[in-house]
Enzyme design. Structure first.
Site, mmCIF file in Angstrom:
data_model
loop_
_atom_site.group_PDB
_atom_site.id
_atom_site.type_symbol
_atom_site.label_atom_id
_atom_site.label_comp_id
_atom_site.label_asym_id
_atom_site.label_seq_id
_atom_site.Cartn_x
_atom_site.Cartn_y
_atom_site.Cartn_z
ATOM 1 N N GLU A 290 97.363 -40.091 88.308
ATOM 2 C CA GLU A 290 98.463 -39.613 89.150
ATOM 3 C C GLU A 290 97.899 -39.160 90.488
ATOM 4 O O GLU A 290 96.769 -38.656 90.560
ATOM 5 C CB GLU A 290 99.179 -38.434 88.456
ATOM 6 C CG GLU A 290 100.313 -37.868 89.306
ATOM 7 C CD GLU A 290 101.240 -36.909 88.560
ATOM 8 O OE1 GLU A 290 100.941 -36.569 87.401
ATOM 9 O OE2 GLU A 290 102.257 -36.514 89.153
ATOM 10 N N ASN B 299 105.061 -36.438 87.928
ATOM 11 C CA ASN B 299 106.051 -35.815 88.807
ATOM 12 C C ASN B 299 105.950 -36.344 90.235
ATOM 13 O O ASN B 299 106.936 -36.384 90.963
ATOM 14 C CB ASN B 299 105.860 -34.290 88.804
ATOM 15 C CG ASN B 299 106.112 -33.687 87.434
ATOM 16 O OD1 ASN B 299 106.716 -34.305 86.573
ATOM 17 N ND2 ASN B 299 105.634 -32.463 87.217
ATOM 18 N N ASN C 151 110.096 -40.843 85.795
ATOM 19 C CA ASN C 151 109.229 -39.946 85.038
ATOM 20 C C ASN C 151 109.970 -38.665 84.693
ATOM 21 O O ASN C 151 110.554 -38.031 85.590
ATOM 22 C CB ASN C 151 107.996 -39.590 85.881
ATOM 23 C CG ASN C 151 107.091 -38.575 85.195
ATOM 24 O OD1 ASN C 151 106.413 -38.910 84.230
ATOM 25 N ND2 ASN C 151 107.100 -37.342 85.673
ATOM 26 N N GLU C 152 109.944 -38.285 83.426
ATOM 27 C CA GLU C 152 110.482 -36.993 82.964
ATOM 28 C C GLU C 152 111.787 -36.626 83.667
ATOM 29 O O GLU C 152 111.935 -35.517 84.196
ATOM 30 C CB GLU C 152 109.430 -35.877 83.142
ATOM 31 C CG GLU C 152 108.212 -36.097 82.270
ATOM 32 C CD GLU C 152 107.241 -34.923 82.223
ATOM 33 O OE1 GLU C 152 107.371 -33.981 83.033
ATOM 34 O OE2 GLU C 152 106.337 -34.962 81.368
ATOM 35 N N TYR D 253 102.104 -31.997 75.493
ATOM 36 C CA TYR D 253 100.839 -31.290 75.753
ATOM 37 C C TYR D 253 100.795 -30.086 74.814
ATOM 38 O O TYR D 253 101.820 -29.471 74.546
ATOM 39 C CB TYR D 253 100.782 -30.811 77.205
ATOM 40 C CG TYR D 253 100.758 -31.932 78.227
ATOM 41 C CD1 TYR D 253 99.565 -32.571 78.550
ATOM 42 C CD2 TYR D 253 101.918 -32.353 78.859
ATOM 43 C CE1 TYR D 253 99.531 -33.596 79.491
ATOM 44 C CE2 TYR D 253 101.902 -33.387 79.798
ATOM 45 C CZ TYR D 253 100.706 -33.999 80.104
ATOM 46 O OH TYR D 253 100.667 -35.020 81.030
ATOM 47 N N GLU E 213 102.272 -39.795 78.061
ATOM 48 C CA GLU E 213 101.484 -38.617 78.484
ATOM 49 C C GLU E 213 101.212 -37.786 77.242
ATOM 50 O O GLU E 213 102.160 -37.312 76.604
ATOM 51 C CB GLU E 213 102.236 -37.767 79.513
ATOM 52 C CG GLU E 213 102.255 -38.360 80.898
ATOM 53 C CD GLU E 213 102.848 -37.417 81.947
ATOM 54 O OE1 GLU E 213 102.651 -36.184 81.845
ATOM 55 O OE2 GLU E 213 103.529 -37.926 82.851
ATOM 56 N N GLN F 188 95.123 -36.717 82.025
ATOM 57 C CA GLN F 188 94.939 -37.802 82.951
ATOM 58 C C GLN F 188 93.475 -38.236 82.907
ATOM 59 O O GLN F 188 92.673 -37.551 82.265
ATOM 60 C CB GLN F 188 95.332 -37.356 84.354
ATOM 61 C CG GLN F 188 96.805 -36.934 84.440
ATOM 62 C CD GLN F 188 97.266 -36.582 85.865
ATOM 63 O OE1 GLN F 188 96.550 -36.754 86.842
ATOM 64 N NE2 GLN F 188 98.470 -36.032 85.987
#
Ligand code: AHR
Length: 488
Positions: free
Chosen positions: A27, A72, A170-171, A242, A289, A346
């Site tokens: 990212e 993000n 994304n999200e 996460y 992720e 990442q």
């Protein structure tokens, strides 16, 4: 002493080992790109500015797919800023950084080629929409003779890239996301964007945004709604997760139990929508992720102050983190029939297995090792193993199996990967491997006396032995082990 047993039988399979399970993520955040994978002038950089030391480590790690450019970040990104000679300097609102745009699509694709990884692109469905996604796809994948494809050629890339994997935003369920949407809004936009993108290139594979994590108040309902809108137009639904220790080591060691439940819930929801819509097509999952992210323990910054490449979430991982990451990989493999893409987040510096010093060395963190060994040895077909083991009590997830395990079989042998989740008790493991007729076994283990030490060694697990078709070994408390059985 605690005992556990399981059976490896090539007659009982889950699915082929999809190499796309060993993906990672780059990212435009902190120092993942700038001074991570890309640092012109660094002694290890090639003529394109790519750090060869980082590429070598990514290769050693066995990384197969890399998702780009966010995260993000993508929800405020103008991809055109990162191609051609003019690179405007922009504010990145997602992470409060300055984006120079020195690195963009063509640099990423050149890097991916050098690193031997498959690209997975995300389009901006936060501040932008269908038209910009199609423009980007046309720039990347259309052969020639149109404005965007000819512009790519003008930028020095005559041949289309043929990028297969595309994330639709994304999200988008997260209120923190730039251009956050309700499930209805996103479902419609994603469906229309997917249909239009397929008109540009019918060979692409599209990932619909699922929930940002399973604790989102909209989890479940979000998946059902967005799939009802876009079921026919997409191939995958995404999951992100996460985990952190947060003062509760036994609970943290059971994190993969939560990942397992998360996957099962999303599979159930996707199949519910399939039944409701009367479809036969199956939606697979892209766990694009996942990682340990120690937000409570990390003392540095989580966002910048509008500077270039700030030092953000550069977590230093521990031995316990390595065991948990190894357990996540076990879990992803156990779901290989439905999880067919996965990206550890990442790759460099940002909660990463690979850390770098600007102008200095690159090094492996603890979590690098279970990833690299799993990617190297989990090949062929995933076997269905059903461990029978004692339970460990945790306040986070209740009573959880002490043993987590998965096995794979290939043309030269078989691999068994096992985690002992107890913080205190070793586990005597007996694996019935008669059906494989193995000739020998070697075993490696990650187990440190101090679970919080920030380095690990991969040591031989000396006690592993074959005994009349039974593989016997003692798994130390809080350990990750990999057994390789030779069958030829
Ligand atoms: O990987 C860091 C961030 O975590 C990503 O930008 C976002 O998608 C997730 O919340």
């Amino acid at each position: 002493m605690h005992n556990a047993r399981l059976t490896l039988d090539p007659a009982f399979t889950i699915a082929p080992v999809n190499r796309r399970l060993f993906g990672s993520f780059v990212e435009h955040m902190g120092r993942c790109v700038y001074t991570g994978i890309f640092e012109p002038g660094h002694p290890a950089a090639d003529e394109q500015g790519f750090r060869r030391d980082v590429i070598d480590l990514a290769t050693e790690m066995g990384v197969s797919v890399v998702r780009y450019p966010g995260g993000n970040f993508v929800s405020g990104y103008r991809w055109e800023d990162g191609v051609g000679p003019d690179r405007p300097i922009r504010l990145d609102r997602a992470w409060r950084q300055i984006e120079t745009n020195r690195f963009g699509l063509n640099e990423f694709m050149a890097w991916a080629r050098e690193a031997g990884v498959e690209p997975m692109m995300a389009v901006n469905l936060g501040t932008r929409g269908l038209q910009e996604a199609c423009d980007l796809l046309e720039y990347a994948n259309h052969p020639s003779g149109t404005y965007w494809s000819d512009l790519r050629a003008e930028h020095g890339v005559a041949k289309p890239y043929g990028i297969r994997l595309w994330c639709l935003g994304n999200e988008m369920d997260g209120p923190w996301q730039i251009g956050h949407k309700t499930a209805e809004e996103y479902g419609r936009l994603a469906n229309e964007t997917a249909k239009a993108m397929r008109m540009v290139d019918p060979d692409i594979e599209l990932v619909l945004c699922g929930s940002s994590n399973s604790r989102m108040p909209t989890f479940g309902a979000w998946e059902a709604t967005v799939l009802e809108h876009a079921y026919d137009a997409v191939d995958y639904l995404s999951l992100h997760a996460y985990y952190e220790e947060d003062g509760d080591l036994p609970g943290f060691l059971a994190s993969a139990v939560d990942m397992d439940r998360f996957i099962s819930s999303v599979v159930a929801t996707a199949d519910h929508v399939r039944a409701k819509l009367g479809r036969t097509k199956t939606i697979n999952l892209s766990f694009d992720e996942w990682n340990v992210w120690n937000q409570a323990r990390y003392e540095g910054r989580e966002e910048g102050d509008f500077e270039q490449a700030p030092e953000l979430i550069e977590d230093t991982f521990t031995a316990a983190d390595a065991v948990v990451v190894g357990d996540f990989l076990i879990t992803l493999l156990r779901h290989a029939d439905r999880v067919t893409v996965a990206c550890q987040a990442q790759l460099a510096n940002i909660i990463a297995p690979i850390r770098t010093e600007p102008g200095g060395p690159a090094w492996r963190q603890t979590i690098f090792h279970p990833f690299a060994l799993t990617a190297r040895h989990a090949r062929g077909t995933v076997l269905r193993v059903e461990p029978v083991s004692p339970y460990v009590e945790t306040s986070r997830y209740g009573s959880v199996p002490q043993l987590s395990a998965v096995a794979t079989v290939d043309e030269e042998g078989a691999t068994l990967i096992a985690v002992n989740r107890s913080t205190t008790d070793a586990l005597d493991l007996t694996a019935d491997v008669r059906a494989l007729r193995p000739s020998s076994v070697t075993a490696q283990v990650i187990a440190e006396d101090d679970p919080h030490q920030t380095s690990v060694a991969v040591r031989p697990l000396g006690e592993a032995r074959l005994d009349g078709g039974q593989l016997r070994a003692t798994l130390p408390a809080l350990s990750w082990s990999l057994f390789r059985l030779a069958t030829t």
